[in-house]
Scaffold this active site. Structure first.
Site, short mmCIF file in Angstrom:
data_model
loop_
_atom_site.label_atom_id
_atom_site.label_comp_id
_atom_site.label_asym_id
_atom_site.label_seq_id
_atom_site.Cartn_x
_atom_site.Cartn_y
_atom_site.Cartn_z
N ARG A 197 -87.42 13.55 6.35
CA ARG A 197 -86.30 12.91 6.90
C ARG A 197 -85.32 13.47 7.82
NH1 ARG A 197 -82.22 12.93 2.06
NH2 ARG A 197 -81.28 14.21 3.61
N HIS B 60 -79.46 11.89 4.23
CA HIS B 60 -79.81 10.68 3.32
C HIS B 60 -79.39 9.38 3.96
CE1 HIS B 60 -80.88 8.49 -0.23
NE2 HIS B 60 -79.54 8.02 -0.51
N TYR C 262 -77.00 21.21 1.95
CA TYR C 262 -78.17 21.48 1.10
C TYR C 262 -79.30 21.69 1.65
CZ TYR C 262 -79.05 16.34 1.73
OH TYR C 262 -79.20 15.18 2.08
C1 LIG Z 1 -82.41 3.84 -10.66
C2 LIG Z 1 -81.50 4.49 -9.82
N1 LIG Z 1 -81.13 5.85 -10.00
C3 LIG Z 1 -80.32 6.41 -8.88
C4 LIG Z 1 -80.02 5.76 -7.71
C5 LIG Z 1 -79.13 6.76 -6.69
N2 LIG Z 1 -80.20 7.06 -5.63
C6 LIG Z 1 -80.34 6.36 -4.56
S1 LIG Z 1 -81.36 6.92 -3.35
C7 LIG Z 1 -81.75 8.29 -4.34
C8 LIG Z 1 -82.61 9.24 -4.04
C9 LIG Z 1 -84.37 8.62 -3.83
O1 LIG Z 1 -84.71 9.55 -3.17
P1 LIG Z 1 -86.50 9.26 -2.72
O2 LIG Z 1 -86.83 8.47 -3.95
O3 LIG Z 1 -86.95 10.85 -2.64
O4 LIG Z 1 -86.08 8.25 -1.76
P2 LIG Z 1 -85.42 8.66 -0.12
O5 LIG Z 1 -84.10 8.16 -0.30
O6 LIG Z 1 -85.77 10.01 0.15
O7 LIG Z 1 -86.26 7.80 0.75
C10 LIG Z 1 -80.82 8.14 -5.74
C11 LIG Z 1 -81.00 9.00 -6.65
C12 LIG Z 1 -80.53 4.57 -7.61
N3 LIG Z 1 -80.28 3.85 -6.45
N4 LIG Z 1 -81.29 3.88 -8.50
#
Ligand SMILES: Cc1ncc(C[n+]2csc(CCOP(=O)(O)OP(=O)(O)O)c2C)c(N)n1
Ligand SMILES: [Mg+2]
Length: 387
Positions: free
Chosen positions: A280, A284, A293
């Site tokens: 990425r 985020h 980070y």
């Molecule tokens: C069930 C749940 N827990 C926590 C969150 C908060 N959250 C949103 S995005 C994220 C990170 C997800 O990372 P990843 O699966 O690697 O996907 P990326 O954002 O890198 O595409 C988190 C913890 C959420 N949306 N849903």
């Protein structure tokens, strides 16, 4: 019972051989290194019989959609700064995954995206303004999921994995050969819903491709704090699901690996797991500060593996692209970004109270109470505005 030394000598070689049955897990395991068909500079590597190179016309179209997708992505980020979007999670750097995935499936297949997949949905042909509706702050996803065979972008992590398993099972049950493609992030593979979804799909042979975009971070949490697995693709074997890992910044390999995964699912052989190693490039979302980070040198190293530049180099070498064609695609991308800007400047009229409709056929007492609170707040704001 006593055994003579002669009996042991006679029996042991045969017994030892018979005690080593073929390993049923081996065919399910991914390659030990991510599949790559192009090197980092965009030169074709040695041909592989298991992953034939996709047709050049498909790769040309992939390049076009990746360029349009990247321009859409920068435009969407700019729209957050102008207050036209509430939030935008960029997928810059993940273009090969975003576009390769939707090119590997048919229009009649179902796609289950996360919040990260706006670019993929635009590449699938959904109107960009509709795609951005949810991120604009509306209560609905903007498009009609059944018309475009695409579920709403999912924010609760991994829940789409269960939805995809159910839809795919239902389609197969009704005799259709629909495939469901579920996007999921590296971090979300730690969620229970991922495991429940893939287990259900495996047991009931539901035609789902679980496509993990391992972009190395879950917001600020690096992969090393997320899993001890040698690679996320190894999570398939525990469920009896064949898996592969691919260089997610190699567009040719992404399309080849996903094409094979989709064919596997469509042939009735059950689900398939693909992990794409990518990165990425942006924070985020626009609301995140990634410099807190991660190291700039890490980002720079991934810039050298840019998927768009890599495909461009390759297609130039194959005589499919030249300066004029590249300029025409860039101009098309500029024009579509300009149109998106103009259309997003029209402020939609959203009635905040519509949030409470379509939740339950009969609203619960809590919903009624909340609706009245919002109604009172809106009336008070109106009055204030009037003075
Ligand atoms: C069930 C749940 N827990 C926590 C969150 C908060 N959250 C949103 S995005 C994220 C990170 C997800 O990372 P990843 O699966 O690697 O996907 P990326 O954002 O890198 O595409 C988190 C913890 C959420 N949306 N849903
Ligand atoms: Mg991630």
């Amino acid at each position: 019972m006593t055994t003579t030394p002669q009996a042991v000598r006679r029996a042991s070689p045969r017994t030892r051989r018979a005690a080593t049955p073929p390993d049923p897990a081996r065919p399910l395991l991914p390659d030990s290194a991510p599949v790559r068909l192009l090197d980092e500079s965009g030169t074709l590597l040695a041909a592989r019989t298991d992953y034939p190179e996709p047709p050049l016309e498909a790769l040309h179209e992939m390049y076009r959609r990746m360029v349009l997708g990247r321009r859409f992505d920068t435009q969407a980020t700019a729209l957050t700064k102008q207050g036209r979007l509430a939030v935008y999670p960029s997928s810059r750097g993940q273009e090969a995954c975003q576009v390769g995935a939707v090119l590997a499936v048919r229009d009649t297949d179902w796609v289950f995206p996360t919040y990260r997949e706006s670019m993929a949905l635009v590449a699938r042909g959904i109107d960009p303004v509709e795609v951005l509706t949810l991120l604009r702050g509306d209560w609905h996803c903007g498009y009609d999921p059944t018309a475009v065979h695409t579920a709403p972008q999912c924010t609760p992590l991994a829940t789409q994995c269960v939805h995809a398993a159910g839809l795919a099972y239902g389609e197969a049950y009704q005799g259709r050969d629909t495939v469901a493609l579920a996007f999921i992030g590296d971090g979300a593979t730690s969620e229970g819903d991922f495991h429940e979804g893939i287990n259900f799909a495996a047991v009931f042979k539901a035609p789902v491709v679980y496509f993990v975009q391992n972009n190395k971070y879950a917001i600020s949490v690096p992969l090393s704090r997320q899993t001890a697995a040698p690679s996320l693709a190894y999570k398939g074997v525990g469920y009896g699901v064949p898996s592969e890992q691919v260089d997610g910044n190699d567009p040719v390999a992404v399309l080849a690996v996903l094409t094979r995964a989709v064919a596997h699912a469509r042939a009735g052989k059950g689900p398939y797991l693909v992990e794409a190693h990518t990165y990425r490039m942006e924070p985020h979302t626009n609301a995140d500060d990634a410099s807190r980070y991660r190291d700039g040198a890490e980002v720079d190293a991934w810039r050298d593996r840019d998927p768009v530049a890599r495909l461009e180099t390759y297609l130039r070498a194959r005589g499919v692209l030249d300066d004029a064609k590249i300029a025409a695609i860039a101009a098309e991308a500029e024009a579509s970004a300009a149109e998106l800007r103009t259309r997003m400047n029209d402020q939609p009229t959203v009635d905040p109270l519509s949030l409470f409709e379509h939740v339950y056929a009969e609203p619960t007492p809590q919903l009624v109470e909340q609706r009245e609170q919002v109604r009172a707040e809106l009336a008070a704001a109106d009055e204030e505005g009037g003075h």
